[in-house]
Design a protein around this motif. Structure first.
Motif, PDB file in Angstrom:
ATOM      1  N   ASP A 150       0.716  -1.285   0.165  1.00 38.63           N
ATOM      2  CA  ASP A 150       0.071   0.156  -0.022  1.00 38.63           C
ATOM      3  C   ASP A 150       0.780   1.164   0.073  1.00 38.63           C
ATOM      4  OD1 ASP A 150      -2.463  -1.368  -0.172  1.00 38.63           O
ATOM      5  OD2 ASP A 150      -2.690  -1.633   2.106  1.00 38.63           O
ATOM      6  N   ARG A 151       2.106   1.238  -0.766  1.00 43.20           N
ATOM      7  CA  ARG A 151       2.848   2.474  -0.723  1.00 43.20           C
ATOM      8  C   ARG A 151       2.669   2.941  -2.292  1.00 43.20           C
ATOM      9  NH1 ARG A 151       8.613   1.162   1.789  1.00 43.20           N
ATOM     10  NH2 ARG A 151       8.324   3.224   2.613  1.00 43.20           N
ATOM     11  N   LYS A 152       2.665   4.308  -2.283  1.00 41.60           N
ATOM     12  CA  LYS A 152       2.766   4.931  -3.414  1.00 41.60           C
ATOM     13  C   LYS A 152       4.258   5.163  -4.126  1.00 41.60           C
ATOM     14  CE  LYS A 152      -1.425   7.886  -3.001  1.00 41.60           C
ATOM     15  NZ  LYS A 152      -1.748   9.368  -3.170  1.00 41.60           N
ATOM     16  N   PHE A 153       4.422   4.938  -5.392  1.00 41.96           N
ATOM     17  CA  PHE A 153       5.692   5.102  -6.254  1.00 41.96           C
ATOM     18  C   PHE A 153       5.261   5.617  -7.534  1.00 41.96           C
ATOM     19  CE2 PHE A 153       4.455   0.720  -6.748  1.00 41.96           C
ATOM     20  CZ  PHE A 153       4.804   0.562  -8.154  1.00 41.96           C
ATOM     21  N   MET A 154       6.310   6.242  -8.111  1.00 36.38           N
ATOM     22  CA  MET A 154       6.305   6.879  -9.189  1.00 36.38           C
ATOM     23  C   MET A 154       7.188   6.079 -10.107  1.00 36.38           C
ATOM     24  SD  MET A 154       7.630  10.332 -11.166  1.00 36.38           S
ATOM     25  CE  MET A 154       9.391   9.774 -11.497  1.00 36.38           C
ATOM     26  N   ALA A 155       6.560   5.707 -11.501  1.00 30.95           N
ATOM     27  CA  ALA A 155       7.235   4.720 -12.527  1.00 30.95           C
ATOM     28  C   ALA A 155       7.465   5.564 -13.945  1.00 30.95           C
ATOM     29  CB  ALA A 155       6.872   3.393 -12.538  1.00 30.95           C
ATOM     30  N   LEU A 156       8.251   5.208 -14.524  1.00 29.02           N
ATOM     31  CA  LEU A 156       8.288   5.870 -15.971  1.00 29.02           C
ATOM     32  C   LEU A 156       7.901   4.537 -16.796  1.00 29.02           C
ATOM     33  CD1 LEU A 156      11.640   7.695 -15.972  1.00 29.02           C
ATOM     34  CD2 LEU A 156       9.287   8.622 -15.944  1.00 29.02           C
ATOM     35  N   VAL A 157       6.832   4.653 -17.904  1.00 25.07           N
ATOM     36  CA  VAL A 157       6.266   3.588 -18.748  1.00 25.07           C
ATOM     37  C   VAL A 157       6.368   4.363 -20.148  1.00 25.07           C
ATOM     38  CG1 VAL A 157       5.297   2.404 -16.667  1.00 25.07           C
ATOM     39  CG2 VAL A 157       3.931   4.213 -17.836  1.00 25.07           C
ATOM     40  N   LYS A 158       6.249   3.373 -20.958  1.00 23.60           N
ATOM     41  CA  LYS A 158       5.987   3.742 -22.323  1.00 23.60           C
ATOM     42  C   LYS A 158       4.761   3.636 -22.907  1.00 23.60           C
ATOM     43  CE  LYS A 158       8.826   4.309 -25.565  1.00 23.60           C
ATOM     44  NZ  LYS A 158       9.415   5.268 -25.960  1.00 23.60           N
ATOM     45  N   LYS A 159       3.662   2.442 -22.154  1.00 17.34           N
ATOM     46  CA  LYS A 159       2.575   2.487 -22.590  1.00 17.34           C
ATOM     47  C   LYS A 159       1.764   2.270 -21.197  1.00 17.34           C
ATOM     48  CE  LYS A 159       3.519  -1.041 -24.926  1.00 17.34           C
ATOM     49  NZ  LYS A 159       3.268  -2.021 -25.883  1.00 17.34           N
ATOM     50  N   HIS A 160       0.372   2.472 -20.994  1.00 18.11           N
ATOM     51  CA  HIS A 160      -0.285   2.072 -19.652  1.00 18.11           C
ATOM     52  C   HIS A 160      -0.599   0.906 -19.600  1.00 18.11           C
ATOM     53  CE1 HIS A 160      -3.458   3.512 -17.053  1.00 18.11           C
ATOM     54  NE2 HIS A 160      -4.115   2.646 -17.246  1.00 18.11           N
ATOM     55  N   THR A 161      -0.335  -0.019 -20.454  1.00 15.05           N
ATOM     56  CA  THR A 161      -0.607  -1.579 -20.120  1.00 15.05           C
ATOM     57  C   THR A 161       0.755  -2.169 -19.644  1.00 15.05           C
ATOM     58  OG1 THR A 161       0.135  -1.810 -22.572  1.00 15.05           O
ATOM     59  CG2 THR A 161      -2.338  -1.730 -22.057  1.00 15.05           C
ATOM     60  N   ASP A 162       1.998  -1.373 -19.623  1.00 11.00           N
ATOM     61  CA  ASP A 162       3.202  -1.886 -19.349  1.00 11.00           C
ATOM     62  C   ASP A 162       3.020  -2.290 -17.721  1.00 11.00           C
ATOM     63  OD1 ASP A 162       4.243  -1.622 -21.342  1.00 11.00           O
ATOM     64  OD2 ASP A 162       5.702   0.307 -20.783  1.00 11.00           O
ATOM     65  N   TYR A 163       3.645  -3.689 -17.430  1.00  9.69           N
ATOM     66  CA  TYR A 163       3.766  -4.132 -15.908  1.00  9.69           C
ATOM     67  C   TYR A 163       5.072  -3.311 -15.143  1.00  9.69           C
ATOM     68  CZ  TYR A 163       3.967  -7.206 -11.814  1.00  9.69           C
ATOM     69  OH  TYR A 163       3.892  -7.611 -10.712  1.00  9.69           O
ATOM     70  N   VAL A 164       4.335  -2.813 -13.929  1.00 14.34           N
ATOM     71  CA  VAL A 164       5.580  -1.863 -13.324  1.00 14.34           C
ATOM     72  C   VAL A 164       5.714  -3.008 -11.748  1.00 14.34           C
ATOM     73  CG1 VAL A 164       5.945  -0.250 -11.672  1.00 14.34           C
ATOM     74  CG2 VAL A 164       4.858   0.120 -14.113  1.00 14.34           C
ATOM     75  N   VAL A 165       6.945  -3.070 -11.405  1.00 16.63           N
ATOM     76  CA  VAL A 165       7.338  -3.690 -10.197  1.00 16.63           C
ATOM     77  C   VAL A 165       7.491  -2.655  -9.172  1.00 16.63           C
ATOM     78  CG1 VAL A 165       9.130  -5.205  -9.211  1.00 16.63           C
ATOM     79  CG2 VAL A 165       8.441  -5.682 -11.493  1.00 16.63           C
ATOM     80  N   CYS A 166       6.824  -3.171  -7.932  1.00 19.95           N
ATOM     81  CA  CYS A 166       6.932  -2.332  -6.953  1.00 19.95           C
ATOM     82  C   CYS A 166       8.465  -2.167  -6.426  1.00 19.95           C
ATOM     83  CB  CYS A 166       6.105  -2.593  -5.659  1.00 19.95           C
ATOM     84  SG  CYS A 166       6.210  -1.677  -4.196  1.00 19.95           S
ATOM     85  N   PRO A 167       9.155  -1.019  -6.328  1.00 22.01           N
ATOM     86  CA  PRO A 167      10.447  -1.101  -5.880  1.00 22.01           C
ATOM     87  C   PRO A 167      10.918  -1.426  -4.213  1.00 22.01           C
ATOM     88  CG  PRO A 167       9.693   1.227  -6.039  1.00 22.01           C
ATOM     89  CD  PRO A 167       8.710   0.457  -6.466  1.00 22.01           C
ATOM     90  N   PHE A 168       9.585  -1.266  -3.442  1.00 22.49           N
ATOM     91  CA  PHE A 168       9.752  -1.324  -1.956  1.00 22.49           C
ATOM     92  C   PHE A 168       9.536  -2.871  -1.663  1.00 22.49           C
ATOM     93  CE2 PHE A 168       7.671   2.868  -2.545  1.00 22.49           C
ATOM     94  CZ  PHE A 168       8.618   3.513  -2.233  1.00 22.49           C
ATOM     95  N   CYS A 169       8.713  -3.877  -2.157  1.00 18.19           N
ATOM     96  CA  CYS A 169       8.508  -5.019  -1.788  1.00 18.19           C
ATOM     97  C   CYS A 169       8.906  -6.166  -3.198  1.00 18.19           C
ATOM     98  CB  CYS A 169       7.040  -5.255  -1.421  1.00 18.19           C
ATOM     99  SG  CYS A 169       5.859  -5.021  -2.652  1.00 18.19           S
ATOM    100  N   SER A 170       9.160  -5.341  -4.101  1.00 23.53           N
ATOM    101  CA  SER A 170       9.813  -6.016  -5.345  1.00 23.53           C
ATOM    102  C   SER A 170       8.636  -7.238  -5.828  1.00 23.53           C
ATOM    103  CB  SER A 170      10.998  -6.934  -5.170  1.00 23.53           C
ATOM    104  OG  SER A 170      12.083  -5.621  -4.971  1.00 23.53           O
ATOM    105  N   THR A 171       7.483  -6.841  -5.718  1.00 20.57           N
ATOM    106  CA  THR A 171       6.464  -7.871  -6.373  1.00 20.57           C
ATOM    107  C   THR A 171       5.660  -7.034  -7.405  1.00 20.57           C
ATOM    108  OG1 THR A 171       4.908  -7.236  -4.820  1.00 20.57           O
ATOM    109  CG2 THR A 171       6.121  -9.071  -4.267  1.00 20.57           C
TER     110      THR A 171
END
Length: 94
Positions: A73-94
């Motif tokens: 439940d933590r917020k983080f900012m990520a850089l993506v090319k498309k809205h459908t890209d999968y992003v890994v959480c940098p805090f818990c790595s899941t």
């Protein structure tokens, strides 16, 4: 790696005639096309480009999105090319 996040027109306040007071303010500003880039250190930079390079850099744009991890439940900012890209959480790595 550099991430292009924006293409913008801003005004260059370079003084072409140093002794002429009219060219030191907004009247002497020239419009400049450029890109905003986030470099490897995480700093924001502006680089001048030609108007012919706009279609090339438009394909290289990265989008900044704010995500919320479903596990920690933590917020983080990520850089993506498309809205459908999968992003890994940098805090818990899941």
């Amino acid at each position: 790696m550099e991430y292009v996040i924006s293409i913008a027109k801003r005004y260059n306040h370079a003084r072409t005639h140093y002794k002429d007071p009219r060219n030191r303010g907004a009247k002497g500003a020239k419009s400049v096309l450029g890109i905003y880039v986030i470099n490897e250190d995480g700093k924001l930079q502006f680089k001048k480009i030609s108007r012919f390079m706009i279609p090339y850099y438009r394909t290289k744009l990265w989008k900044r999105r704010i995500y919320v991890c479903s596990e920690c439940d933590r917020k983080f900012m990520a850089l993506v090319k498309k809205h459908t890209d999968y992003v890994v959480c940098p805090f818990c790595s899941t």
